[in-house]
Scaffold this active site. Structure first.
Site, PDB file in Angstrom:
ATOM      1  CG  ASP A   1      -2.289  -0.487   0.989  1.00 19.80           C
ATOM      2  OD1 ASP A   1      -2.754  -0.409  -0.168  1.00 19.80           O
ATOM      3  OD2 ASP A   1      -2.918  -0.966   1.945  1.00 19.80           O
TER       4      ASP A   1
ATOM      5  CD  GLU B   1     -12.251  -1.844   2.244  1.00 17.52           C
ATOM      6  OE1 GLU B   1     -12.373  -1.969   3.480  1.00 17.52           O
ATOM      7  OE2 GLU B   1     -11.213  -1.417   1.706  1.00 17.52           O
TER       8      GLU B   1
END
Length: 293
Positions: free
Chosen positions: A111, A209
């Site tokens: 990330d 998500e």
């Protein structure tokens, strides 16, 4: 006669110097594309240290994400906003060393944390270089169409990129909390537009998500060159990802709807990873009636 490497036990956990497993093909972007074409689901979990990464790899997990979720599950933060690039590089290097020691084959994604890529494309490139030098094969960044120029800039310079739409934890305060995204017609249209822009910019993967299952299924069909990875997005995506601590039941609070505790019926952590891989591959997880919207 060549002897097999000896695995010496220590009081601090054991990672063998070389993998005792049969040689497997390293996971790569072409390999992931082949899996998708064959209808095989892609599995991904988060990991933050050498040992869990090595065990996940041994269990057959194709992709390991060093997520900025480490801020919440490792550092005790209330959100991912406080995670630094230095933190991400430290944990990425730890995971990469763990995979290297066992001759792991997993595709390693890191990330890009909050504040490490929004200022300019040049800032994003510097941040991505640090993560790649720490051992990542790909970087992941959150955000809609505004990130497309940055994605293109990175991809053109040889950095594979995974995008992230829907609930984006780094901007959870702007979203008003941890809520399903894309439920309204307007929200769905915006998500669709952003997803197509990110694919056109060169993103090879896209985490969806907390997105409605039907929308995720439609987006997956519309993104042939960008592999969708769902978390709370239903079973219609090209693959699935879960946070390590969630899938192992290491959570004192209420479990999120999209989570399943794979440790509950497993005799070991490796067994839990194997159960997760098996469930994703055979389509039993996620169950849209239980784990999606």
């Amino acid at each position: 006669m060549t002897q097999a490497p000896v695995t010496a036990g220590t009081p601090y956990g054991t990672i063998p110097p070389a993998s005792p497993l049969p040689q497997r093909r390293p996971v790569s972007l072409p390999r992931l594309a082949q899996m998708r074409e064959a209808g095989e689901k892609i599995t991904m979990v988060t990991a933050y240290d050498a040992t869990f990464a090595a065990v996940a790899d041994a269990a057959g997990v194709e992709c390991i994400l060093v997520g900025d979720s480490l801020g919440m599950v490792c550092q005790g933060l209330h959100s991912t906003v406080g995670v630094s690039l230095q933190d991400m590089c430290y944990h990425t290097a730890s995971v990469a060393r763990g995979l290297h020691r066992v001759q792991g084959t997993a595709w390693l994604i890191a990330d890009m944390p909050y504040g490490s890529y929004a200022e300019s494309r040049e800032q994003a490139m510097r941040s991505a270089c640090e993560l790649m030098q720490a051992g990542a094969h790909m970087v992941k960044l959150e955000g809609g169409g505004w990130t497309a120029p940055t994605v293109q800039f990175l991809v053109e310079r040889g950095v594979p990129v995974c995008a992230h739409l829907g609930l984006t934890p780094q901007t959870v305060h702007a979203l008003g909390g941890y809520r399903v995204q894309g439920k309204s017609d307007e929200g769905a249209a915006t998500l669709r537009r952003h997803a197509l822009e990110l694919q056109d910019a060169g993103a090879s993967m896209l985490v969806l998500e907390m997105v409605p299952a039907q929308l995720s299924r439609e987006l997956t069909a519309e993104l042939p060159h960008c592999h969708t990875i769902g978390i709370g997005a239903g079973s219609g995506t090209a693959g699935q990802v879960l946070v390590l601590h969630d899938m192992l039941g290491v959570n004192l609070g209420k479990m999120a709807r999209f989570v399943h505790n794979f440790m509950a019926d497993a005799g070991s952590v490796k067994g839990a990873f194997e159960a997760y891989v098996h469930a994703v591959k055979n389509g039993s997880f996620p169950d849209d009636s239980k784990h999606a919207w």
